[in-house]
Design a protein around this motif. Structure first.
Motif, PDB file in Angstrom:
ATOM      1  N   GLU A  37      -7.388 -23.016 -86.441  1.00  0.00           N
ATOM      2  CA  GLU A  37      -6.218 -22.466 -87.134  1.00  0.00           C
ATOM      3  C   GLU A  37      -5.343 -23.584 -87.692  1.00  0.00           C
ATOM      4  O   GLU A  37      -5.386 -24.720 -87.220  1.00  0.00           O
ATOM      5  CB  GLU A  37      -5.359 -21.640 -86.165  1.00  0.00           C
ATOM      6  N   VAL A  38      -4.521 -23.208 -88.669  1.00  0.00           N
ATOM      7  CA  VAL A  38      -3.557 -24.165 -89.213  1.00  0.00           C
ATOM      8  C   VAL A  38      -2.352 -24.207 -88.268  1.00  0.00           C
ATOM      9  O   VAL A  38      -1.834 -23.155 -87.863  1.00  0.00           O
ATOM     10  CB  VAL A  38      -3.112 -23.722 -90.626  1.00  0.00           C
ATOM     11  N   THR A  74       7.702 -15.344 -85.543  1.00  0.00           N
ATOM     12  CA  THR A  74       7.730 -13.906 -85.814  1.00  0.00           C
ATOM     13  C   THR A  74       7.854 -13.114 -84.512  1.00  0.00           C
ATOM     14  O   THR A  74       8.615 -12.150 -84.421  1.00  0.00           O
ATOM     15  CB  THR A  74       6.439 -13.491 -86.562  1.00  0.00           C
ATOM     16  N   GLU A  93      10.542 -29.142 -88.557  1.00  0.00           N
ATOM     17  CA  GLU A  93      10.595 -27.888 -87.803  1.00  0.00           C
ATOM     18  C   GLU A  93      11.293 -28.013 -86.459  1.00  0.00           C
ATOM     19  O   GLU A  93      11.409 -27.032 -85.725  1.00  0.00           O
ATOM     20  CB  GLU A  93       9.173 -27.348 -87.576  1.00  0.00           C
ATOM     21  N   GLN A 122      -1.508 -23.201 -81.620  1.00  0.00           N
ATOM     22  CA  GLN A 122      -2.522 -23.346 -82.668  1.00  0.00           C
ATOM     23  C   GLN A 122      -3.878 -23.239 -81.978  1.00  0.00           C
ATOM     24  O   GLN A 122      -4.204 -24.028 -81.096  1.00  0.00           O
ATOM     25  CB  GLN A 122      -2.440 -24.719 -83.351  1.00  0.00           C
ATOM     26  N   GLN A 147       0.783 -24.959 -88.628  1.00  0.00           N
ATOM     27  CA  GLN A 147       2.011 -24.319 -89.108  1.00  0.00           C
ATOM     28  C   GLN A 147       1.911 -22.795 -89.027  1.00  0.00           C
ATOM     29  O   GLN A 147       2.920 -22.116 -88.796  1.00  0.00           O
ATOM     30  CB  GLN A 147       2.319 -24.732 -90.556  1.00  0.00           C
ATOM     31  N   ASP A 148       0.704 -22.261 -89.216  1.00  0.00           N
ATOM     32  CA  ASP A 148       0.544 -20.806 -89.102  1.00  0.00           C
ATOM     33  C   ASP A 148       0.805 -20.356 -87.671  1.00  0.00           C
ATOM     34  O   ASP A 148       1.398 -19.299 -87.427  1.00  0.00           O
ATOM     35  CB  ASP A 148      -0.871 -20.376 -89.513  1.00  0.00           C
ATOM     36  N   GLY A 149       0.335 -21.162 -86.733  1.00  0.00           N
ATOM     37  CA  GLY A 149       0.585 -20.819 -85.330  1.00  0.00           C
ATOM     38  C   GLY A 149       2.075 -20.798 -85.025  1.00  0.00           C
ATOM     39  O   GLY A 149       2.584 -19.868 -84.397  1.00  0.00           O
ATOM     40  N   SER A 195      -4.336 -31.312 -88.215  1.00  0.00           N
ATOM     41  CA  SER A 195      -3.313 -31.056 -87.189  1.00  0.00           C
ATOM     42  C   SER A 195      -2.509 -32.323 -86.890  1.00  0.00           C
ATOM     43  O   SER A 195      -1.325 -32.251 -86.547  1.00  0.00           O
ATOM     44  CB  SER A 195      -3.920 -30.453 -85.916  1.00  0.00           C
ATOM     45  N   ALA A 239       4.486 -20.345 -87.150  1.00  0.00           N
ATOM     46  CA  ALA A 239       5.110 -19.205 -87.848  1.00  0.00           C
ATOM     47  C   ALA A 239       4.871 -17.910 -87.071  1.00  0.00           C
ATOM     48  O   ALA A 239       5.762 -17.057 -86.959  1.00  0.00           O
ATOM     49  CB  ALA A 239       4.539 -19.096 -89.259  1.00  0.00           C
ATOM     50  N   ALA A 240       3.685 -17.783 -86.505  1.00  0.00           N
ATOM     51  CA  ALA A 240       3.381 -16.560 -85.745  1.00  0.00           C
ATOM     52  C   ALA A 240       4.315 -16.429 -84.542  1.00  0.00           C
ATOM     53  O   ALA A 240       4.792 -15.337 -84.215  1.00  0.00           O
ATOM     54  CB  ALA A 240       1.926 -16.580 -85.291  1.00  0.00           C
ATOM     55  N   TRP A 241       4.587 -17.552 -83.894  1.00  0.00           N
ATOM     56  CA  TRP A 241       5.472 -17.484 -82.718  1.00  0.00           C
ATOM     57  C   TRP A 241       6.924 -17.225 -83.133  1.00  0.00           C
ATOM     58  O   TRP A 241       7.656 -16.547 -82.431  1.00  0.00           O
ATOM     59  CB  TRP A 241       5.313 -18.732 -81.853  1.00  0.00           C
TER      60      TRP A 241
END
Ligand code: DUC
Ligand code: ZN
Ligand code: ZN
Length: 643
Positions: free
Chosen positions: A100-101, A111, A145, A96, A103-105, A134, A107-109
């Motif tokens: 940044e959010v 992906t 998660e 993160q 959870q978005d970080g 955070s 999710a990016a990993w």
């Protein structure tokens, strides 16, 4: 489908035991005295080899964006290289960034990694900005998660840096939700001043990267992190990539005081130096720019770090694998060392490089396996599914040839790097392909296999190690939660209150762990007949006695006969008493539900041995022997590699 690995010497926490290992599907089904396994099953000859749990590298940065570029290994290339070096699980860092959010970080990993990995993987979370959002996200990641460890930085102001107040808040949150705080401990504010001063004096060569990050600023930050964790009511703290004697002293002092403090080091700090590598002529030293930096050979860092590994003041060896090519990447820092992307690649060589410590008499065989596999599994909630050769554990098995040779170098390695940080440190050797039965799981085979869907396997066990007061305090918390919300809410399981090395203080001065601390258990035999560990064909290195250099990964076995995509997801494991002991807690219901009764074939080694009139050896090292304090409700999720 079953596979019997015969003739090898199994290395566990309590020693080296000649034994045959029966694999059923993706799981270790039973362990037998040599020759006592079932007839008529496919066999894999491991004569002359060590049979060890697959390595777990708890600190990697595949594809990490850093310094205007990104780490050159993708999850594809990096995990393939890891498998070639005997590492079968990585725990990478999702990021993160400030603003940044969280959870978005994450999710990016997911992906980046999803469908691209050749071995199992899980994530820690880097928090680049601690704020109300955070902190809330930390709870959610732990609860939903399977992320139970969060890394903070006392270095890199303006990028990842957290100030003391932010660190304290994150630690307090971790204390409450049962997570672990991992700390990059360097005083980044002071370092940035030193960097600017050096550059203004025209000191631009790579060696100044190390000079501007002095040992004192690692020791100071380590001390401060430990103090903050104390204020946060002894939040579990794990110091990453510890490089220097004085930082180690801080960790040792905290541990002597019974604190919940752990640390890892990395191979680069055990072998490489500021003068010889970072100080290489011209710009060459850029290859070894990493943080924390390499330390001076005129001090005693290598000696002290090996000693720390023996005494368990250093619990784990990870790599901090963060490779950058020399061409175009490291070259970004030509004329300004502060612009050289920080990082060294080593995920492929960790198992070998730590084994070299066994060859050199600095580490026992057992301690080798503990530092590269067993303890990281325990620390990060993967044990006993991983990190041990035991009935019921994943069949992530490495056959290691102590008489083999590996030449480390850019010509032979599989990492996506145009140089090797350890070039030429070994004599030539070749990978020994594993048998046809295991080929589907042989990394060499997987490199050509299509990448498949990735399944998630919740692991119920969230284990960490505590000792002394810390343990009792946590146990108290556990019973409080039990009272408040019922046993399932606690997610904790009382252990015996020891730390992972179990050596106690005397261990610190005890050379290797052999014989130190608690008495070693002999292998036990079903039916109560004791079988003392026997010496097999494989030499068991003794400290102080030089062994032929080498050992090499002969094969990585991950039997994957369950090709229909249906993975075994838990459920009762072989060795029922251990199942009950280790897995029966209501908090683990999720795992049991997930496992259900689908397609499992449980082989009770005791019963199997009795049926055939043979002894079935049960190695020490899982539930019954292990002093685990399972901490609050987090379930570390490990993702299976592509099938
Ligand atoms: N250190 C490195 O060397 N690379 C990536 C991040 C870090 O902390
Ligand atoms: Zn770091
Ligand atoms: Zn790192």
């Amino acid at each position: 489908m079953t596979l019997l690995i015969t003739g090898g010497t199994v290395i566990g926490p309590s020693g080296a035991v000649p034994a045959d290992v029966l694999v059923d599907g993706e799981t270790i089904a039973a362990i037998f005295a040599p020759g006592a396994g079932p007839a008529g099953v496919e066999t894999l000859d491991a004569t002359g080899k060590y049979v060890i749990p697959g390595g777990i590298d708890a600190h990697t940065h595949m594809e990490l964006p850093f310094g205007g570029t990104a780490a050159s290994d993708t999850f594809d290339t990096g995990t393939r290289a890891a498998a070639h070096g005997g590492t079968t699980t990585i725990i990478d860092f999702a990021v993160q960034r400030t603003g940044e959010v969280v959870q978005d970080g994450l999710a990016a990993w997911h992906t980046k990694a999803g469908g691209n990995c050749h071995i199992d993987y899980a994530f820690h979370m880097i928090l680049g900005g601690v704020d109300d959002d955070s902190l809330k996200a930390m709870d959610q990641l732990v609860a939903d998660e399977g992320v139970t460890s969060f890394k903070l930085f006392m270095a890199y102001p303006g990028v990842f840096y957290s100030d003391d107040g932010q660190i304290l808040r994150a630690m307090q949150k971790a204390r409450d939700n049962g997570a672990m705080i991992m700390m990059h401990a360097e005083n980044g504010i002071a370092i940035d001043v030193l960097i600017q001063q050096a550059l203004s004096r025209g000191e631009t060569d790579p060696i100044h990267h190390g000079i501007t990050r002095p040992e004192a600023l690692e020791a100071e930050a380590t001390h401060r992190a430990i103090a903050l964790a104390e204020v946060a009511q002894d939040c579990p703290l794990y110091i990453v990539h510890l490089s220097a004697s004085r930082a180690l002293e801080e960790v040792a002092a905290a541990r002597d005081a019974g604190r919940n403090v752990f640390a890892e080091t990395c191979p680069q700090y055990l072998y490489l130096t500021l003068e010889d590598q970072l100080g290489a002529p011209g710009f060459e030293g850029a290859k070894w720019v990493c943080s924390t930096p390499l330390r001076s050979k005129h001090e005693n860092h290598h000696r002290d770090l090996w000693k720390g590994l023996r005494s368990n003041d250093l619990a784990v060896v990870s790599t901090d694998h963060c490779p950058f090519c020399f061409k175009d990447q490291k070259e970004l820092g030509l004329g300004d060392f502060s612009k050289i992307p920080n990082g060294i690649g080593g995920v492929e060589h960790r198992v070998d490089l730590v084994y070299q410590g066994v060859v050199d008499g600095k580490l026992s065989l057992e301690r080798w396996v503990e530092t590269i596999a067993t303890t990281p599994a325990r620390m990060f909630g993967l044990y006993p599914r991983k990190g041990v050769i035991a009935p019921g554990s994943d069949a992530d098995i490495v056959l290691y040839d102590p008489n083999g040779r590996t030449r480390i170098g850019v010509e032979t390695h599989h990492m996506n790097m145009d140089y090797s940080a350890y070039e030429g440190t070994r004599s030539p050797a070749r990978w020994t392909p594993c048998c046809p039965a295991a080929r589907s799981s042989c990394p060499a085979a997987r490199t050509t296999a299509p990448r498949g869907a990735v399944s998630t396997c919740p692991v119920a066990c969230r284990a960490t190690w505590c000792d002394g007061d810390a343990y009792r305090k946590a146990l108290h918390r556990w019973s409080l939660r039990r009272r408040q919300r019922g046993p399932a809410a606690a997610g904790l399981r009382p252990g015996h209150g020891r730390d992972p090395g179990r050596g106690g203080r005397g261990d610190r001065r005890g050379g290797t762990r052999r014989g130190a601390g608690r008495p070693r258990r002999a292998a036990r035999v079903a039916g109560g007949v004791a079988v003392p560990p026997r010496r097999g064909d494989v030499p068991v290195p003794r400290p102080g006695r030089r062994q032929p250099q080498g050992d090499r990964v002969a094969a990585v076995v991950r039997a994957r006969q369950d090709r229909g995509g249906r993975r075994r997801r838990g459920g009762p494991r072989a060795g029922e008493h251990r199942v009950r002991r280790g897995r029966a807690a209501p908090a683990q219901g999720r795992l049991q539900r997930a496992g259900g009764h689908r397609g499992r074939r449980v082989l009770d080694p005791a019963a199997a041995g009795r049926r055939r009139g043979h002894h079935a050896v049960q190695l020490p090292g899982d539930g019954a022997d292990v002093d685990v304090l399972q901490r609050a409700g987090g379930r570390q999720h490990v993702r299976a590699q592509a099938q």
